[in-house]
Design a protein around this motif. Structure first.
Motif, PDB file in Angstrom:
ATOM      1  N   ILE A 142       0.950  -0.754  -0.014  1.00  0.00           N
ATOM      2  CA  ILE A 142       0.266   0.557  -0.030  1.00  0.00           C
ATOM      3  C   ILE A 142       0.399   1.048  -0.153  1.00  0.00           C
ATOM      4  CG2 ILE A 142      -1.854   1.384   1.470  1.00  0.00           C
ATOM      5  CD1 ILE A 142      -3.467  -0.845   2.242  1.00  0.00           C
ATOM      6  N   THR A 143       1.051   2.161  -1.334  1.00  0.00           N
ATOM      7  CA  THR A 143       2.148   3.156  -0.892  1.00  0.00           C
ATOM      8  C   THR A 143       1.761   4.015  -0.086  1.00  0.00           C
ATOM      9  OG1 THR A 143       0.638   4.165  -3.172  1.00  0.00           O
ATOM     10  CG2 THR A 143       2.435   2.484  -3.582  1.00  0.00           C
ATOM     11  N   ASP A 144       0.556   4.448  -0.107  1.00  0.00           N
ATOM     12  CA  ASP A 144      -0.042   5.731   0.686  1.00  0.00           C
ATOM     13  C   ASP A 144      -0.182   5.501   2.088  1.00  0.00           C
ATOM     14  OD1 ASP A 144       0.300   8.281   2.050  1.00  0.00           O
ATOM     15  OD2 ASP A 144      -2.058   8.590   0.663  1.00  0.00           O
ATOM     16  N   LEU A 145       0.339   3.942   2.891  1.00  0.00           N
ATOM     17  CA  LEU A 145       0.099   4.050   4.332  1.00  0.00           C
ATOM     18  C   LEU A 145       0.112   4.684   5.419  1.00  0.00           C
ATOM     19  CD1 LEU A 145       0.283   0.684   5.583  1.00  0.00           C
ATOM     20  CD2 LEU A 145       2.347   0.668   5.760  1.00  0.00           C
ATOM     21  N   GLU A 146       0.339   6.063   4.903  1.00  0.00           N
ATOM     22  CA  GLU A 146       1.010   6.382   5.928  1.00  0.00           C
ATOM     23  C   GLU A 146      -1.334   7.002   6.131  1.00  0.00           C
ATOM     24  OE1 GLU A 146       1.155   8.254   9.957  1.00  0.00           O
ATOM     25  OE2 GLU A 146       2.357   7.340   8.829  1.00  0.00           O
ATOM     26  N   ALA A 147      -1.758   7.207   4.998  1.00  0.00           N
ATOM     27  CA  ALA A 147      -2.831   7.668   4.781  1.00  0.00           C
ATOM     28  C   ALA A 147      -3.998   6.389   5.808  1.00  0.00           C
ATOM     29  CB  ALA A 147      -3.590   7.943   3.290  1.00  0.00           C
ATOM     30  N   LEU A 148      -3.894   5.330   5.359  1.00  0.00           N
ATOM     31  CA  LEU A 148      -4.442   4.259   5.911  1.00  0.00           C
ATOM     32  C   LEU A 148      -3.879   4.450   7.823  1.00  0.00           C
ATOM     33  CD1 LEU A 148      -6.432   2.034   5.300  1.00  0.00           C
ATOM     34  CD2 LEU A 148      -4.529   0.844   5.091  1.00  0.00           C
ATOM     35  N   MET A 149      -2.768   4.602   7.626  1.00  0.00           N
ATOM     36  CA  MET A 149      -2.553   4.031   9.457  1.00  0.00           C
ATOM     37  C   MET A 149      -3.149   5.532   9.717  1.00  0.00           C
ATOM     38  SD  MET A 149      -0.678   1.770  10.588  1.00  0.00           S
ATOM     39  CE  MET A 149      -0.898   2.819  11.772  1.00  0.00           C
ATOM     40  N   ASP A 150      -3.472   6.783   9.093  1.00  0.00           N
ATOM     41  CA  ASP A 150      -4.053   8.093   9.951  1.00  0.00           C
ATOM     42  C   ASP A 150      -5.696   7.885   9.840  1.00  0.00           C
ATOM     43  OD1 ASP A 150      -1.980   9.903   9.990  1.00  0.00           O
ATOM     44  OD2 ASP A 150      -2.660  10.606   7.938  1.00  0.00           O
ATOM     45  N   VAL A 151      -6.591   6.746   9.331  1.00  0.00           N
ATOM     46  CA  VAL A 151      -7.987   6.105   9.750  1.00  0.00           C
ATOM     47  C   VAL A 151      -7.446   5.517  10.759  1.00  0.00           C
ATOM     48  CG1 VAL A 151      -9.365   4.812   8.596  1.00  0.00           C
ATOM     49  CG2 VAL A 151      -8.364   6.083   6.744  1.00  0.00           C
ATOM     50  N   ALA A 152      -6.904   4.640  10.797  1.00  0.00           N
ATOM     51  CA  ALA A 152      -6.219   3.156  12.462  1.00  0.00           C
ATOM     52  C   ALA A 152      -6.015   4.737  13.560  1.00  0.00           C
ATOM     53  CB  ALA A 152      -5.425   2.263  11.939  1.00  0.00           C
ATOM     54  N   ARG A 153      -5.727   5.558  13.484  1.00  0.00           N
ATOM     55  CA  ARG A 153      -5.324   6.709  14.271  1.00  0.00           C
ATOM     56  C   ARG A 153      -6.757   7.097  15.372  1.00  0.00           C
ATOM     57  NH1 ARG A 153      -0.896   8.227  11.473  1.00  0.00           N
ATOM     58  NH2 ARG A 153       1.069   6.689  12.124  1.00  0.00           N
ATOM     59  N   ASP A 154      -7.210   7.816  13.515  1.00  0.00           N
ATOM     60  CA  ASP A 154      -9.118   8.111  14.242  1.00  0.00           C
ATOM     61  C   ASP A 154      -9.409   6.837  15.196  1.00  0.00           C
ATOM     62  OD1 ASP A 154      -7.769  10.426  13.033  1.00  0.00           O
ATOM     63  OD2 ASP A 154      -8.723  10.167  11.054  1.00  0.00           O
TER      64      ASP A 154
END
Length: 238
Positions: A142-154
């Motif tokens: 997943i190239t934009d893994l940080e964006a997915l991590m932001d969803v998990a953090r929220d």
């Protein structure tokens, strides 16, 4: 007057010392998000051996050049190809007559990032046919893994406040001042389920079908609050 001021100053630390220590609540929570990989990494390695080191390196260079040409013909752009290893070392082998033979092993490896899943089969097949000694992968990315991590953090933070409010309510209290909020170490993305990618059946290929799959990422957070008496009466003490 000065005596009175001195008396008040002396009494202040005592008053502070008598201040009640607030009851604290510490909570941890996890949040999860699921994403679909949009790229795949493939590791391609070429090895050759020869009595002379120069011959071994020349063989590797020729074959790797052919491999890279095949990979690019499959649609992979130059920025998505990275050399990860170039090596040369002697290898000794003892024959049955106790004679020792020395030859040289040369190797070169590249990491190829394939942005189009439909091309993965062509990349694997082309690399093998061009002379690759070993092909590892594909490893789904997943190239934009940080964006997915932001969803998990929220989601983790929302769950954190939900748990804290529930626990405070169960104790007949309310949440006061938030004193700490931190992120915990999160594990690497995990494979979840497969989605098979159909290969073109009109052409015989050496590469098997590719499963793109989905990946889960998890974020962990922790927080601490001061607890205060519940003024609303909505959370009776247990």
């Amino acid at each position: 007057l000065s005596a009175l001021m001195m008396l008040c100053a002396a009494a202040a630390p005592a008053d502070e010392a008598r201040a009640p220590i607030p009851t604290m609540l510490s909570v941890t929570a996890m949040g999860e998000a699921t994403g679909v990989p949009d790229a795949a990494d493939v590791s391609i390695r070429v090895e050759a051996q020869a009595p002379a080191p120069g011959d071994a390196m020349a063989d590797v260079a020729t074959r790797m050049t052919a491999v890279l040409a095949a990979v690019k013909a499959a649609g992979v752009a130059d920025p998505q190809i990275q050399t990860t290893d170039v090596s040369l070392y002697p290898r000794r082998e003892r024959l049955k007559n106790d004679e020792e033979v020395v030859y040289y092993v040369a190797a070169s490896a590249v990491r190829v990032r394939v942005m189009d899943f439909a091309a993965i089969g062509d990349v694997l097949d082309g690399a093998v046919r061009a002379g690759a000694s070993q092909v590892d992968g594909p490893s789904m990315v997943i190239t934009d893994l940080e964006a997915l991590m932001d969803v998990a953090r929220d989601r983790a933070v929302a769950r954190l406040f939900e748990k804290a409010e529930r626990m405070a309510c169960a104790a007949g209290m309310s949440l006061g001042r938030l004193t700490e909020l931190s992120e915990q170490g999160a594990p690497a993305p995990q494979f979840k389920r497969q989605m098979m990618m159909a290969m073109d059946s009109s052409e015989a290929r050496m590469a098997p079908p590719i499963a793109a799959g989905e990946r889960d990422v998890n974020a962990g957070v922790s927080g601490a609050w001061e607890l205060v008496p519940d003024a609303s009466g909505a959370c009776p003490a247990r």
